[in-house]
Design a protein around this motif. Structure first.
Motif, PDB file in Angstrom:
ATOM      1  N   ALA A 176       2.604   2.496   2.294  1.00 42.35           N
ATOM      2  CA  ALA A 176       1.431   1.793   1.786  1.00 42.35           C
ATOM      3  C   ALA A 176       0.224   2.127   2.645  1.00 42.35           C
ATOM      4  N   ALA A 177      -0.895   2.361   1.976  1.00 42.60           N
ATOM      5  CA  ALA A 177      -2.116   2.719   2.686  1.00 42.60           C
ATOM      6  C   ALA A 177      -3.301   1.964   2.108  1.00 42.60           C
ATOM      7  N   SER A 178      -4.223   1.584   2.974  1.00 47.39           N
ATOM      8  CA  SER A 178      -5.441   0.884   2.551  1.00 47.39           C
ATOM      9  C   SER A 178      -6.499   1.896   2.142  1.00 47.39           C
ATOM     10  N   ILE A 179      -6.186   2.663   1.126  1.00 42.86           N
ATOM     11  CA  ILE A 179      -7.104   3.665   0.604  1.00 42.86           C
ATOM     12  C   ILE A 179      -7.235   3.466  -0.901  1.00 42.86           C
ATOM     13  N   SER A 180      -8.343   3.913  -1.455  1.00 46.15           N
ATOM     14  CA  SER A 180      -8.578   3.716  -2.889  1.00 46.15           C
ATOM     15  C   SER A 180      -8.138   4.917  -3.719  1.00 46.15           C
ATOM     16  N   VAL A 181      -8.196   6.085  -3.111  1.00 43.26           N
ATOM     17  CA  VAL A 181      -7.836   7.320  -3.811  1.00 43.26           C
ATOM     18  C   VAL A 181      -6.574   7.879  -3.177  1.00 43.26           C
ATOM     19  N   CYS A 182      -5.643   8.312  -3.998  1.00 39.53           N
ATOM     20  CA  CYS A 182      -4.384   8.829  -3.468  1.00 39.53           C
ATOM     21  C   CYS A 182      -4.601  10.037  -2.575  1.00 39.53           C
ATOM     22  N   ASP A 183      -3.886  10.022  -1.473  1.00 40.45           N
ATOM     23  CA  ASP A 183      -3.953  11.099  -0.493  1.00 40.45           C
ATOM     24  C   ASP A 183      -2.598  11.134   0.190  1.00 40.45           C
ATOM     25  N   TYR A 184      -2.049  12.331   0.400  1.00 40.40           N
ATOM     26  CA  TYR A 184      -0.718  12.441   0.976  1.00 40.40           C
ATOM     27  C   TYR A 184      -0.734  12.692   2.479  1.00 40.40           C
TER      28      TYR A 184
END
Length: 124
Positions: free
Chosen positions: A98-106
């Motif tokens: 889980a990441a606090s980002i709005s756009v998916c990024d790997y």
């Protein structure tokens, strides 16, 4: 703090299917991007699929497109990975993150929370 717990791994023959689940506890995950990563034997960890929290769009690495489907149920704090037509190359330990980002990024460094992993083994 978010705790993630995966389940659903196992051993299947090529062409088979598995469904992975990842349950979050500790807090809601509605503001997080949720992703699945895997680490194949002898290889670096790679992102496989991601669900954006902004528009709930789904993103996939090229090698799993058309075979894997990521979905999320924020009311149940759960993210799923349906894996169909599995190939031996899909073998590895699968992690949800889980990441606090709005756009998916790997980029793994963007992910604050990781599960312990679940083993997927696909035999020829």
């Amino acid at each position: 703090q978010v705790q993630l717990t995966e389940s659903g791994g196992g051993s299947v023959q090529a062409g088979g299917s598995l469904r992975l689940s990842c349950k979050a506890s500790g807090r809601d995950v509605v503001t997080y991007a949720l992703a699945w990563f895997r680490r194949a034997p002898g290889k670096e960890r790679e992102g496989v699929a991601c669900s954006s929290n902004m528009d709930y769009s789904s993103h996939y690495v090229e090698s799993v497109k058309g075979r894997f489907t990521i979905s999320r149920d924020d009311s149940r704090r759960t993210v799923f990975l349906q894996m169909n037509d599995l190939e031996p190359e899909d073998t590895g330990v699968y992690y949800c993150a889980a990441a606090s980002i709005s756009v998916c990024d790997y980029s793994p460094g963007l992910y604050d929370h990781w599960g312990q992993g679940t083993q997927v083994t696909v035999s020829p």
